[in-house]
Design a protein around this motif. Structure first.
Motif, PDB file in Angstrom:
ATOM      1  N   ARG A  82     -26.689 -12.263  -7.533  1.00 24.82           N
ATOM      2  CA  ARG A  82     -26.852 -10.890  -8.021  1.00 24.82           C
ATOM      3  C   ARG A  82     -25.505 -10.174  -8.153  1.00 24.82           C
ATOM      4  O   ARG A  82     -25.256  -9.486  -9.146  1.00 24.82           O
ATOM      5  CB  ARG A  82     -27.767 -10.114  -7.058  1.00 24.82           C
ATOM      6  N   LEU A  87     -39.807 -19.375  -7.676  1.00 24.91           N
ATOM      7  CA  LEU A  87     -39.269 -18.765  -6.461  1.00 24.91           C
ATOM      8  C   LEU A  87     -37.845 -19.273  -6.206  1.00 24.91           C
ATOM      9  O   LEU A  87     -36.962 -18.489  -5.820  1.00 24.91           O
ATOM     10  CB  LEU A  87     -40.182 -19.109  -5.280  1.00 24.91           C
ATOM     11  N   ARG A 128     -20.712  -8.885 -14.031  1.00 20.84           N
ATOM     12  CA  ARG A 128     -20.692  -9.242 -15.459  1.00 20.84           C
ATOM     13  C   ARG A 128     -21.286  -8.104 -16.295  1.00 20.84           C
ATOM     14  O   ARG A 128     -20.765  -7.778 -17.368  1.00 20.84           O
ATOM     15  CB  ARG A 128     -21.499 -10.533 -15.682  1.00 20.84           C
ATOM     16  N   ASP A 129     -22.372  -7.530 -15.756  1.00 18.60           N
ATOM     17  CA  ASP A 129     -23.001  -6.426 -16.488  1.00 18.60           C
ATOM     18  C   ASP A 129     -22.029  -5.263 -16.607  1.00 18.60           C
ATOM     19  O   ASP A 129     -21.867  -4.653 -17.685  1.00 18.60           O
ATOM     20  CB  ASP A 129     -24.260  -5.994 -15.739  1.00 18.60           C
ATOM     21  N   TRP A 134     -18.816  -5.453 -16.514  1.00 23.25           N
ATOM     22  CA  TRP A 134     -17.723  -5.843 -17.427  1.00 23.25           C
ATOM     23  C   TRP A 134     -18.168  -5.665 -18.877  1.00 23.25           C
ATOM     24  O   TRP A 134     -17.415  -5.127 -19.703  1.00 23.25           O
ATOM     25  CB  TRP A 134     -17.355  -7.308 -17.155  1.00 23.25           C
ATOM     26  N   MET A 135     -19.396  -6.090 -19.181  1.00 27.26           N
ATOM     27  CA  MET A 135     -19.892  -5.976 -20.562  1.00 27.26           C
ATOM     28  C   MET A 135     -19.991  -4.509 -20.968  1.00 27.26           C
ATOM     29  O   MET A 135     -19.627  -4.133 -22.076  1.00 27.26           O
ATOM     30  CB  MET A 135     -21.253  -6.665 -20.701  1.00 27.26           C
ATOM     31  N   THR A 168     -34.670  -9.482  -9.251  1.00 23.77           N
ATOM     32  CA  THR A 168     -34.270 -10.558 -10.155  1.00 23.77           C
ATOM     33  C   THR A 168     -34.390 -10.149 -11.612  1.00 23.77           C
ATOM     34  O   THR A 168     -33.772 -10.770 -12.475  1.00 23.77           O
ATOM     35  CB  THR A 168     -35.132 -11.805  -9.909  1.00 23.77           C
ATOM     36  N   THR A 182     -29.558  -9.382 -17.516  1.00 26.09           N
ATOM     37  CA  THR A 182     -28.101  -9.510 -17.689  1.00 26.09           C
ATOM     38  C   THR A 182     -27.744 -10.918 -18.151  1.00 26.09           C
ATOM     39  O   THR A 182     -26.877 -11.090 -19.017  1.00 26.09           O
ATOM     40  CB  THR A 182     -27.392  -9.194 -16.349  1.00 26.09           C
ATOM     41  N   TYR A 238     -31.128 -16.341  -8.360  1.00 21.12           N
ATOM     42  CA  TYR A 238     -30.790 -15.037  -8.956  1.00 21.12           C
ATOM     43  C   TYR A 238     -30.370 -14.047  -7.879  1.00 21.12           C
ATOM     44  O   TYR A 238     -29.403 -13.308  -8.040  1.00 21.12           O
ATOM     45  CB  TYR A 238     -31.986 -14.475  -9.721  1.00 21.12           C
ATOM     46  N   VAL A 239     -31.125 -14.059  -6.786  1.00 22.53           N
ATOM     47  CA  VAL A 239     -30.815 -13.112  -5.707  1.00 22.53           C
ATOM     48  C   VAL A 239     -29.429 -13.414  -5.141  1.00 22.53           C
ATOM     49  O   VAL A 239     -28.639 -12.510  -4.877  1.00 22.53           O
ATOM     50  CB  VAL A 239     -31.910 -13.191  -4.620  1.00 22.53           C
ATOM     51  N   LYS A 299     -28.523 -11.268 -21.779  1.00 22.71           N
ATOM     52  CA  LYS A 299     -27.502 -10.561 -22.578  1.00 22.71           C
ATOM     53  C   LYS A 299     -26.209 -11.368 -22.622  1.00 22.71           C
ATOM     54  O   LYS A 299     -25.591 -11.525 -23.670  1.00 22.71           O
ATOM     55  CB  LYS A 299     -27.255  -9.183 -21.943  1.00 22.71           C
ATOM     56  N   TRP A 300     -25.860 -11.916 -21.463  1.00 27.78           N
ATOM     57  CA  TRP A 300     -24.621 -12.709 -21.367  1.00 27.78           C
ATOM     58  C   TRP A 300     -24.711 -13.931 -22.297  1.00 27.78           C
ATOM     59  O   TRP A 300     -23.755 -14.246 -23.001  1.00 27.78           O
ATOM     60  CB  TRP A 300     -24.440 -13.157 -19.917  1.00 27.78           C
ATOM     61  N   PHE A 316     -33.253  -7.562 -13.108  1.00 26.73           N
ATOM     62  CA  PHE A 316     -31.948  -7.114 -13.584  1.00 26.73           C
ATOM     63  C   PHE A 316     -31.063  -8.324 -13.901  1.00 26.73           C
ATOM     64  O   PHE A 316     -30.397  -8.366 -14.932  1.00 26.73           O
ATOM     65  CB  PHE A 316     -31.299  -6.233 -12.500  1.00 26.73           C
ATOM     66  N   VAL A 317     -31.097  -9.325 -12.975  1.00 27.32           N
ATOM     67  CA  VAL A 317     -30.261 -10.510 -13.177  1.00 27.32           C
ATOM     68  C   VAL A 317     -30.704 -11.260 -14.431  1.00 27.32           C
ATOM     69  O   VAL A 317     -29.870 -11.698 -15.232  1.00 27.32           O
ATOM     70  CB  VAL A 317     -30.321 -11.439 -11.938  1.00 27.32           C
ATOM     71  N   ARG A 318     -32.022 -11.369 -14.618  1.00 26.37           N
ATOM     72  CA  ARG A 318     -32.543 -12.057 -15.818  1.00 26.37           C
ATOM     73  C   ARG A 318     -32.068 -11.358 -17.091  1.00 26.37           C
ATOM     74  O   ARG A 318     -31.626 -12.004 -18.045  1.00 26.37           O
ATOM     75  CB  ARG A 318     -34.079 -12.013 -15.812  1.00 26.37           C
ATOM     76  N   TRP A 354     -23.709 -11.222 -11.281  1.00 29.27           N
ATOM     77  CA  TRP A 354     -24.293 -10.664 -12.512  1.00 29.27           C
ATOM     78  C   TRP A 354     -24.097  -9.152 -12.597  1.00 29.27           C
ATOM     79  O   TRP A 354     -23.962  -8.602 -13.685  1.00 29.27           O
ATOM     80  CB  TRP A 354     -25.778 -11.035 -12.600  1.00 29.27           C
ATOM     81  N   THR A 355     -24.016  -8.526 -11.460  1.00 29.45           N
ATOM     82  CA  THR A 355     -23.726  -7.078 -11.479  1.00 29.45           C
ATOM     83  C   THR A 355     -22.321  -6.850 -12.059  1.00 29.45           C
ATOM     84  O   THR A 355     -22.106  -5.953 -12.889  1.00 29.45           O
ATOM     85  CB  THR A 355     -23.812  -6.508 -10.045  1.00 29.45           C
ATOM     86  N   GLU A 357     -35.822 -20.300  -8.463  1.00 34.20           N
ATOM     87  CA  GLU A 357     -34.994 -19.662  -9.482  1.00 34.20           C
ATOM     88  C   GLU A 357     -34.649 -18.236  -9.044  1.00 34.20           C
ATOM     89  O   GLU A 357     -33.493 -17.807  -9.154  1.00 34.20           O
ATOM     90  CB  GLU A 357     -35.812 -19.636 -10.784  1.00 34.20           C
ATOM     91  N   GLN A 358     -35.666 -17.565  -8.524  1.00 33.10           N
ATOM     92  CA  GLN A 358     -35.439 -16.193  -8.056  1.00 33.10           C
ATOM     93  C   GLN A 358     -34.431 -16.167  -6.921  1.00 33.10           C
ATOM     94  O   GLN A 358     -33.592 -15.264  -6.853  1.00 33.10           O
ATOM     95  CB  GLN A 358     -36.750 -15.586  -7.576  1.00 33.10           C
ATOM     96  N   ILE A 414     -42.888 -13.656  -4.963  1.00 30.89           N
ATOM     97  CA  ILE A 414     -42.279 -13.517  -6.298  1.00 30.89           C
ATOM     98  C   ILE A 414     -42.314 -12.050  -6.726  1.00 30.89           C
ATOM     99  O   ILE A 414     -41.322 -11.510  -7.226  1.00 30.89           O
ATOM    100  CB  ILE A 414     -43.017 -14.433  -7.308  1.00 30.89           C
TER     101      ILE A 414
END
Lengths: 431, 183
Positions: free
Chosen positions: B64, B54, B70-71, B73-74, A328, A334, B60-61, A337-338, A330-332, B67-68, B56-57, A321
């Motif tokens: 990624r 884990l 989307r970030d 774009w925002m 992760t 973002t 996310y991975v 924020k989203w 950064f993803v969290r 979300w990059t 969840e991570q 972890i």
């Protein structure tokens, strides 16, 4: 069958132990004129093996025994009184009392200080001939004291001469000559039962005197001693010529028995028997407690091991972890924020979209929306339906509408108006 | 072999000492078992939590790239708050859309709203009176993702005096990029 025998020998005692779980039947170790057996020697007989250990005293047997061992103690002839009785009865139930009376006549002390047992030699229509053996309890306790003091009580106390007789001369009459300590034992046997026994000093002169007297005593007691089968122990080989000369009979050389034959004769006092049962019970309970304790410790060890494994895996997960965390994080951020900006950028939150899908969900024109309220993240609408069923149908459709899945809708019980229409209120919150 | 102190005890004292020793032993073992089982249960819970985290991570991975984008774009589309006149500009924009569909705008007001780590708010509130179809068009035109316009409050009801007309009360906000650093 017991797996341990302690028997008297010329130089003390023999400790005979079965080395295999299955005990073989009584066997003869040697029929030849072989020399004395070595201390600690072991030999294999048929389907099992027996270890023989020479002991100077019974004290030496103590470390060889363990709690729960079932063993037979063979007594030397010098410790017992062997007598042949002719009883005027054929009912075995009457024998003990008759023998007790006979022994009381023979012995100078009370019968309750004596332990006795008997074996039936032969029986006719009116009478029975029995071999009775007796030992004074005090003497028995003295002989077995090294064992008793350590809590080892034999399963059976018998006379070694009876064991030898049962092994070598199960049928007919025989004369056994073998050494026990410093003494030489002469034992007359009938059908494998001991009927007369004497222990004398071990020298040729004594033999010349005693052997004819023993033969005479035997005949006086009604034992046919004219042509006995003479069995001479291998350790007394040098006496063979003398014995043959006196008895004018051929002698046969015999060795020790592996194992000694089982005999019925048991001189175990009742108090010993009770104490032994008690000790065996204690041993059983100790074993059970050991098993329970072992199982309990096993469970504890397993639990500790499982806990250790879990902790180890937790450590591994934590490190993974931690390893993935920067990526992760950064993803969290973002995602947060989203979600926070969703009312602005996600059309599912736009009033026009929500109204569109709400109208799509109306089951018929009989359901009308009368007021609509929305905050950035919450919706409420009031409406009226011609029947309550239509109001429920509407909420059902709203809940099933995939474009409204961003919200969780709930409706309270509709209010029935005087015109039987149902007034309802729907509330939606983001999931 | 029993110790001397035990030998000195009478049978009653021995029984009592066994009872006390047994009770202490049982209680001690109960405590050990309870602690051990508690520790195992806690470790199992923690293990479950960590596995979920884990998993969840892992998601996310995997996501990624999404979300990059989307970030990005925002960052590109969320407007920065340049001056306090933004609220007035928003009101003008709304009036323009309303005028396009002949919607009567009443009681206009402007102001600044809350500031969060993700946005700074300016708003314009209006009341409207119009038939239903133009209102739908107004709602449609007022919002689009890259405009960062939010209807913070919407109240729609049928006009009590004229059932063909709709009365609307709106608090329309624009969410500008926040000066605060996001969490």
């Amino acid at each position: 069958m017991p797996s341990i025998f302690i028997i008297p020998t010329s130089n003390g005692w023999n400790f005979v132990r079965s080395a295999a779980p299955a005990s073989p039947p009584a066997g003869r170790a040697s029929q030849s004129n072989g020399g004395p057996r070595e201390a600690g020697s072991a030999r294999t007989e048929q389907n099992g093996s027996w270890t023989v250990r020479k002991l100077q005293t019974l004290e030496e047997a103590v470390p060889l025994l363990s709690a729960g061992d079932e063993f037979v103690l063979g007594l030397p002839v010098s410790a017992v009184i062997a007598q042949r009785f002719r009883l005027p009865s054929v009912d075995p139930a009457e024998f003990p009392e008759m023998i007790r009376l006979q022994i009381e006549k023979l012995l100078p002390f009370p019968a309750d200080e004596v332990t006795s047992d008997f074996e039936l030699i032969e029986q006719s229509e009116n009478e029975s001939v029995v071999s009775a053996i007796a030992i004074r309890n005090e003497q028995l306790a003295e002989v077995a004291s090294p064992l008793l003091n350590r809590g080892y009580i034999p399963r059976q106390v018998t006379v070694y001469a009876a064991q030898r007789a049962s092994t070598y001369a199960p049928k007919g009459n025989a004369l056994l000559i073998y050494p026990e300590g410093e003494m030489l034992v002469y034992a007359m046997t009938e059908n494998g039962k001991l009927s007369l026994a004497r222990a004398i000093e071990r020298n040729g002169d004594q033999l010349q005197t005693e052997l004819p007297q023993l033969r005479l005593s035997a005949e006086l007691q009604g034992i046919d001693a004219s042509y006995p089968n003479v069995l001479l122990d291998e350790t007394c080989y040098e006496l063979r010529a003398t014995v043959e000369g006196i008895l004018t009979s051929p002698t046969e050389i015999v060795g020790i028995e592996l194992p000694p034959a089982p005999v019925k004769l048991n001189l175990l006092p009742e108090s010993w028997r009770r104490r032994r049962v008690q000790l065996m019970r204690q041993v059983e309970w100790r074993k059970r407690l050991l098993w329970i304790g072992g199982a309990y410790i096993g469970i504890l060890v397993l639990l500790f091991a499982y806990l250790g494994l879990l902790r180890f895996q937790l450590g591994r997960l934590d490190s993974r972890i931690a390893q993935d965390a920067p990526g992760t994080e950064f993803v969290r951020t973002t995602e947060s924020k989203w979600k926070a900006l969703a009312p602005a950028i996600d059309p599912h939150y736009y009033p026009v979209e929500i109204l569109q899908h709400l109208f799509e969900s109306l089951p018929s024109a009989d359901v009308r929306i009368t007021s609509y309220n929305q905050s950035a993240r919450q919706i409420s609408l009031d409406g009226e339906a011609n029947t309550a069923a239509l109001a429920y149908e509407f909420i059902d459709k709203v809940k099933k509408n995939p474009d409204l899945r961003t919200f969780q809708f709930d409706m309270g019980a509709p209010r029935i108006l005087p015109n039987n229409h149902a007034q309802f209120r729907l509330e939606g919150k983001p999931k | 072999m029993m110790p001397a102190w035990y030998q000195r005890m009478n049978p009653r004292e021995r029984v009592l000492s066994w009872i006390v020793a047994g009770t202490v032993f049982v209680l001690l073992n109960l405590w050990i078992l309870s602690s051990l089982c508690g520790a195992v249960a806690r470790a199992q819970r923690e293990f479950g939590t960590r596995r979920s985290k884990l998993a969840e991570q892992a998601v996310y991975v995997r996501e990624r790239d999404t979300w990059t984008k989307r970030d990005e774009w925002m960052r590109q589309h969320q407007p920065p708050l340049k001056d306090p006149a933004e609220a007035s500009a928003l009101l003008d924009q709304i009036r323009e859309i309303a005028g396009k569909y002949n919607i009567l705008v009443e009681n206009p007001a402007i102001g600044t709203g809350e500031t969060t780590p993700y946005h700074q708010t300016v708003f314009a509130s209006i009341e409207t009176k119009s038939p239903w179809p133009p209102l739908v068009h107004f709602l449609y035109d007022a919002q689009r993702p890259d405009a960062f316009v939010v209807f913070e409050s919407v109240n729609l009801a049928i006009d009590g005096n004229d059932p063909t007309m709709m009365r609307g009360k709106f608090k329309i906000a624009r969410w500008f990029a926040s000066g605060q650093k996001g969490k």
